[in-house]
Design a protein around this motif. Structure first.
Motif, mmCIF file in Angstrom:
data_model
loop_
_atom_site.group_PDB
_atom_site.id
_atom_site.type_symbol
_atom_site.label_atom_id
_atom_site.label_comp_id
_atom_site.label_asym_id
_atom_site.label_seq_id
_atom_site.Cartn_x
_atom_site.Cartn_y
_atom_site.Cartn_z
ATOM 1 N N MET A 88 0.833 -1.205 0.000
ATOM 2 C CA MET A 88 0.000 0.000 0.000
ATOM 3 C C MET A 88 0.864 1.251 0.000
ATOM 4 O O MET A 88 0.623 2.189 -0.720
ATOM 5 N N SER A 89 1.886 1.277 0.815
ATOM 6 C CA SER A 89 2.784 2.419 0.842
ATOM 7 C C SER A 89 4.011 2.136 0.005
ATOM 8 O O SER A 89 4.305 0.997 -0.326
ATOM 9 N N GLN A 90 4.739 3.185 -0.355
ATOM 10 C CA GLN A 90 5.944 3.032 -1.146
ATOM 11 C C GLN A 90 6.999 2.279 -0.351
ATOM 12 O O GLN A 90 7.163 2.473 0.849
ATOM 13 N N CYS B 127 7.326 19.342 0.730
ATOM 14 C CA CYS B 127 6.612 19.319 2.012
ATOM 15 C C CYS B 127 5.143 18.955 1.808
ATOM 16 O O CYS B 127 4.583 18.141 2.561
ATOM 17 N N ALA B 128 4.516 19.557 0.802
ATOM 18 C CA ALA B 128 3.100 19.289 0.537
ATOM 19 C C ALA B 128 2.884 17.825 0.163
ATOM 20 O O ALA B 128 1.920 17.188 0.605
ATOM 21 N N ALA B 129 3.794 17.281 -0.649
ATOM 22 C CA ALA B 129 3.668 15.880 -1.059
ATOM 23 C C ALA B 129 3.876 14.942 0.119
ATOM 24 O O ALA B 129 3.157 13.946 0.281
ATOM 25 N N ALA B 130 4.863 15.244 0.970
ATOM 26 C CA ALA B 130 5.136 14.396 2.129
ATOM 27 C C ALA B 130 3.967 14.422 3.116
ATOM 28 O O ALA B 130 3.547 13.378 3.636
ATOM 29 N N ALA B 131 3.445 15.615 3.375
ATOM 30 C CA ALA B 131 2.296 15.725 4.286
ATOM 31 C C ALA B 131 1.086 14.995 3.721
ATOM 32 O O ALA B 131 0.335 14.344 4.461
ATOM 33 N N SER B 132 0.892 15.082 2.416
ATOM 34 C CA SER B 132 -0.237 14.396 1.777
ATOM 35 C C SER B 132 -0.090 12.888 1.859
ATOM 36 O O SER B 132 -1.065 12.157 2.102
ATOM 37 N N CYS B 133 1.133 12.421 1.658
ATOM 38 C CA CYS B 133 1.409 10.985 1.763
ATOM 39 C C CYS B 133 1.084 10.477 3.171
ATOM 40 O O CYS B 133 0.413 9.452 3.351
ATOM 41 N N ASP C 259 1.036 11.422 -6.987
ATOM 42 C CA ASP C 259 1.717 10.120 -6.964
ATOM 43 C C ASP C 259 1.817 9.561 -5.546
ATOM 44 O O ASP C 259 1.615 8.364 -5.320
ATOM 45 N N SER C 260 2.155 10.441 -4.583
ATOM 46 C CA SER C 260 2.334 9.961 -3.207
ATOM 47 C C SER C 260 1.007 9.521 -2.596
ATOM 48 O O SER C 260 0.949 8.521 -1.865
ATOM 49 N N VAL C 261 -0.064 10.246 -2.889
ATOM 50 C CA VAL C 261 -1.379 9.864 -2.358
ATOM 51 C C VAL C 261 -1.882 8.594 -3.039
ATOM 52 O O VAL C 261 -2.425 7.690 -2.388
ATOM 53 N N ALA C 262 -1.678 8.506 -4.352
ATOM 54 C CA ALA C 262 -2.146 7.331 -5.087
ATOM 55 C C ALA C 262 -1.519 6.046 -4.555
ATOM 56 O O ALA C 262 -2.171 4.989 -4.501
#
Length: 394
Positions: free
Chosen positions: A1-3, A32-38, A144-147
């Motif tokens: 599920m996670s990377q 930062c936005a991508a990491a927080a979203s992940c 990509d990180s959320v998907a």
């Protein structure tokens, strides 16, 4: 599920490295936005706190970043990642970039701006008028990180990025002049903030030029940043990954080229950067001034009919980006003449700095593509291809 990321994937772990020493490199608001979203997406799915995440960068490596102020319920999750600009003196250093993730009845992943995120009101920027000022690369990183976290749920997701202090910080940036209102932009093309102190960056440039000299390159290829690198690849279908990134240090880079024995200097740059060199700027950072529209008008007026000059000046000086200024030049049938002259002025100024250096260049914008080139620019490109072939890049 996670990377799944191994230690060898990591560019560096800023979260862990800061316990040992302060890194020179930082990371962008987009990262930062991508990491927080992940992290928020993972908390929403797994219903447990996430202390840190690995976030994949556009170049393929990854960062390990700490997750702060985390909250989750069955319906939504939110958290923040603290921006670290490394050695770069940036007004966004230390801010918290938040992401809130919730399931949606709509398909796909929808990315919105919340508190402190600006909206685009004028054309010519990365995002269209009316859109949130979250640039395309950060949007891809977020998506990509959320998907990777929600792919097994087969449900739509809404992601909202916010920076609570963004509206106040925006007053200290160029955003109001660019037509971005209500907050700051979420930016980044590589995911990394490289050191911008003069000494640190010039030493980085020195090291890169030294390496090219050691490889016996006969032409030094230089770009101000990622846009120039991408343009070279797209326009000439060739790997110019060996080009040196000079950032704002045009003058320093050509002095270093001479120091390491280069006689030929090939520059590929966006009009927004190179027009400043045409006006005589040795460092193109905005802290040393802007003057882009003044320089464009100064050149354009020599080619414009006298009765049209007041109208040309009014429209050029009203432009918030050089992308839009090119459209104005086109409207007045001045585009080719003016931009060829700009290219020649860049070449002339750089050769005045180092008379023994042969300088050739290509000038572009993202919207218009190739705008101008100096007489022997393509000869330099062919010579660069030979250098690359010897290095095994073809």
């Amino acid at each position: 599920m996670s990377q799944s990321l191994s230690a060898s994937d990591c560019y560096t772990s800023f979260f862990l490295a800061k316990k040992r020493s302060r890194p020179d490199f930082g990371y962008t608001t987009g990262t930062c936005a991508a990491a927080a979203s992940c992290a928020a997406a993972r908390m929403l799915v797994q219903q447990e706190f996430v202390p840190y995440v690995f976030i994949r960068l556009p170049e393929g490596s990854a960062l390990c970043l700490e997750v702060l102020d985390a909250h989750f319920s069955k319906d939504s999750a939110s958290c923040a990642v603290k921006k670290d600009s490394g050695s770069d003196p940036d007004v966004t250093n230390g801010i918290l970039v938040y992401s809130s993730v919730e399931f949606s009845d709509d398909d796909g992943i929808k990315i919105l701006g919340g508190e402190g995120i600006g909206k685009v009101t004028l054309p010519g920027l990365d995002q269209e008028v009316g859109s949130w000022a979250i640039n395309s690369v950060p949007q891809k990183m977020i998506r990509d990180s959320v998907a990777s976290e929600v792919s097994e749920n087969n449900r739509g997701v809404k992601v909202t990025i916010s920076i609570p202090c963004g509206a106040e910080l925006a007053k200290k940036t160029f955003n109001p002049r660019l037509g971005i209102i209500g907050g700051i932009s979420v930016l980044g093309t590589s995911g990394i903030v490289r050191p911008m102190s003069d000494e640190a960056l010039v030493q980085t440039i020195r090291a890169e030029i030294s390496m090219r000299a050691a490889l016996n390159y006969t032409v030094l290829s230089v770009v101000p940043g990622n846009y120039g690198m991408d343009f070279l690849k797209d326009e000439f279908a060739f790997d110019f990954g060996f080009a040196v990134e000079c950032s704002n240090f045009a003058y320093d880079s050509i002095l270093l080229a001479r120091e390491y024995g280069f006689k030929k200097y090939f520059l590929t740059g966006h009009l927004g950067k190179l027009v400043k060199i045409a006006g005589g700027a040795k460092n193109t950072h905005s802290k040393y001034g802007d003057g882009r529209m003044q320089i464009l008008f100064s050149v354009a007026k020599d080619f414009c009919e006298k009765e049209k000059l007041p109208f040309l000046e009014k429209e050029i000086m009203a432009c918030v980006s050089t992308e839009i200024a090119v459209d104005v030049l086109e409207k007045f049938n001045l585009r080719t003449k003016v931009l060829n002259k700009i290219a020649q002025l860049v070449k002339m100024n750089m050769q005045d700095w180092v008379p023994e250096m042969e300088v050739e260049l290509v000038l572009f914008t993202k919207k218009h593509g190739l705008l101008a080139r100096t007489d022997h620019a393509y000869d330099f490109i062919e010579e660069l291809k030979l250098c690359a072939a010897k290095e095994g890049r073809e």
